[in-house]
Design an enzyme around this catalytic site. Structure first.
Site, mmCIF file in Angstrom:
data_model
loop_
_atom_site.group_PDB
_atom_site.id
_atom_site.type_symbol
_atom_site.label_atom_id
_atom_site.label_comp_id
_atom_site.label_asym_id
_atom_site.label_seq_id
_atom_site.Cartn_x
_atom_site.Cartn_y
_atom_site.Cartn_z
ATOM 1 N N SER A 126 0.543 -1.489 0.019
ATOM 2 C CA SER A 126 -0.128 -0.411 -0.401
ATOM 3 C C SER A 126 0.652 1.677 -0.042
ATOM 4 C CB SER A 126 -0.744 -0.253 1.386
ATOM 5 O OG SER A 126 -1.637 1.708 1.455
ATOM 6 N N TYR A 151 -1.922 -0.191 10.557
ATOM 7 C CA TYR A 151 -2.237 -0.989 9.934
ATOM 8 C C TYR A 151 -1.652 -0.815 8.472
ATOM 9 C CZ TYR A 151 -4.082 -2.065 5.076
ATOM 10 O OH TYR A 151 -3.076 -1.347 3.388
ATOM 11 N N LYS A 155 2.138 -3.791 6.449
ATOM 12 C CA LYS A 155 2.513 -3.472 5.084
ATOM 13 C C LYS A 155 3.925 -3.834 4.827
ATOM 14 C CE LYS A 155 -1.260 -3.897 3.000
ATOM 15 N NZ LYS A 155 -1.502 -4.848 2.704
#
Ligand code: WQD
Length: 338
Positions: A126, A151, A155
């Site tokens: 992302s 979050y 990644k």
């Protein structure tokens, strides 16, 4: 027929990616625990391609179950790994849930790939790894910074885990695709975004407001240092994004480098107000919205330099913003009817 394993394949991006691999002539095996999707998505996929993918309802963070799938499908040429939790706000409230699920899930996938000699991985990363970049548009060399959320950190950590694993093994190659903001739905309106509960993301909130499920859209801030004061993102059609995974696997199959990273966006930034205007003009639906304070954790503006993917993957986003917001509206109307 070459086979791929897609984890998280009944999710939003996953389901559109299943369709594109089937369209490209691959056999697809889907693994999903249905924690953030519904099994009817398989019917939606089948209604588009005529092929119902092989499906296992399995949680990738559960090691034992996962191994049975890899054992039965060790002839797969690649794994596309989507399965992960992805709500930024929730990750701040429940970091351990995110670290356990998102990191253990990748570790299990990599361990099984090595054990059963499946050589190619495409990882769902992302643009969140860039945080608020100083220079725009962002290239793949833009520094990866301290993540704004657990979050985002999963990644960043997962990309590092992949590199370390590649460096320690003979026969593993990978590509990380750093997505910008995926939006829209398949043109058939047979699959699309299915946010469970109140949508965090902009476009599903817009379509649910337009259809009357939500009273009005809150625009999180109009005091940013941008032309119209609202925040800017690079919104990419989910089908264009899905196709990028097919070309990434083809690159891996043609002896690419051991590890590569690509920005997958449109290369163009759009503000929240521009998305609202595009929605109203392309659907004819007037939208109720109000300007409120900024949302904590939001960055001001980001959009991609996609020249590396354009050149090396021979891939570029093709579907226009107007067609994309219209596809989201067509999908919303279909979901509410069913
Ligand atoms: C976009 C813009 C909001 C909702 C996140 C993750 C990213 C990826 C996509 C998973 C922002 C504004 C939004 C609303 C608003 N997730 N907005 N009112 O935050 O850019 O990215 O989702 O892969 O990793 O970080 O996407 O759609 O939430 O917000 O004004 O009700 O819309 O402030 O400027 P975001 P988003």
């Amino acid at each position: 027929m070459q086979k791929v394993i897609i984890t998280g394949g009944t999710g939003y991006i996953g389901s559109h990616t299943v369709v594109e691999f089937q369209n490209a002539g691959f056999e697809v095996v889907v693994i999903d625990n249905l924690s953030n999707s519904v099994i009817e998505v398989l019917t939606g996929i089948e209604s588009i391609t005529g092929i119902r993918p092989i499906f296992y309802q399995i949680d990738v963070s559960e090691t034992k179950d996962l191994e049975t799938v890899f054992k039965d499908h060790k002839d797969a040429v690649a794994v596309i790994h989507f399965a992960a939790y992805k709500a930024v706000g929730e990750s701040v409230k429940e970091p351990l849930k995110y670290y356990q699920n998102n990191i253990q899930g990748l570790v299990n996938v990599l361990s099984n790939m090595i054990k059963y000699d499946i050589p190619n991985l495409v990882f769902s990363s992302s643009c969140t790894v860039y945080g608020q970049p100083e220079k725009l548009p962002v290239t793949e060399d833009t520094p990866v910074v301290k993540a704004e959320s657990p979050y985002g950190n999963t990644k960043k950590i997962n990309e590092e885990i992949i590199v370390d694993t590649i460096n320690s093994s003979e026969n593993l190659n990978a590509i990380s695709l750093r997505y910008f903001n995926p939006i829209g739905a398949h043109i058939s309106a047979n699959i699309g975004e299915l946010p469970l509960g109140v949508p965090n993301n902009l476009l599903p909130y817009i379509t649910q407001t337009a259809i009357g499920l939500r009273k009005e859209l809150s625009v999180f801030g109009d005091d940013y240092n941008t032309p119209d004061g609202t925040a800017i993102r690079d919104y990419i059609n989910v089908c264009d994004l899905a196709k990028a995974h097919v070309v990434a696997v083809k690159r891996l199959l043609n002896n690419a480098l051991r590890y590569e990273v690509f920005n997958i966006g449109t290369g163009k930034g759009s503000s929240v107000m521009e998305i609202i205007n595009a929605f109203e003009s392309s659907t004819g639906q007037k939208l109720n919205y109000k300007i409120v304070d900024r949302r904590a954790g939001d960055i001001e503006q980001v959009w991609a330099d996609t020249s590396k993917a354009n050149k090396i993957l021979c891939w570029k986003a093709e579907i226009s913003l107007d067609e994309t917001v219209k596809s989201a509206w067509e999908w919303e109307k279909k979901v509410q009817k069913s």
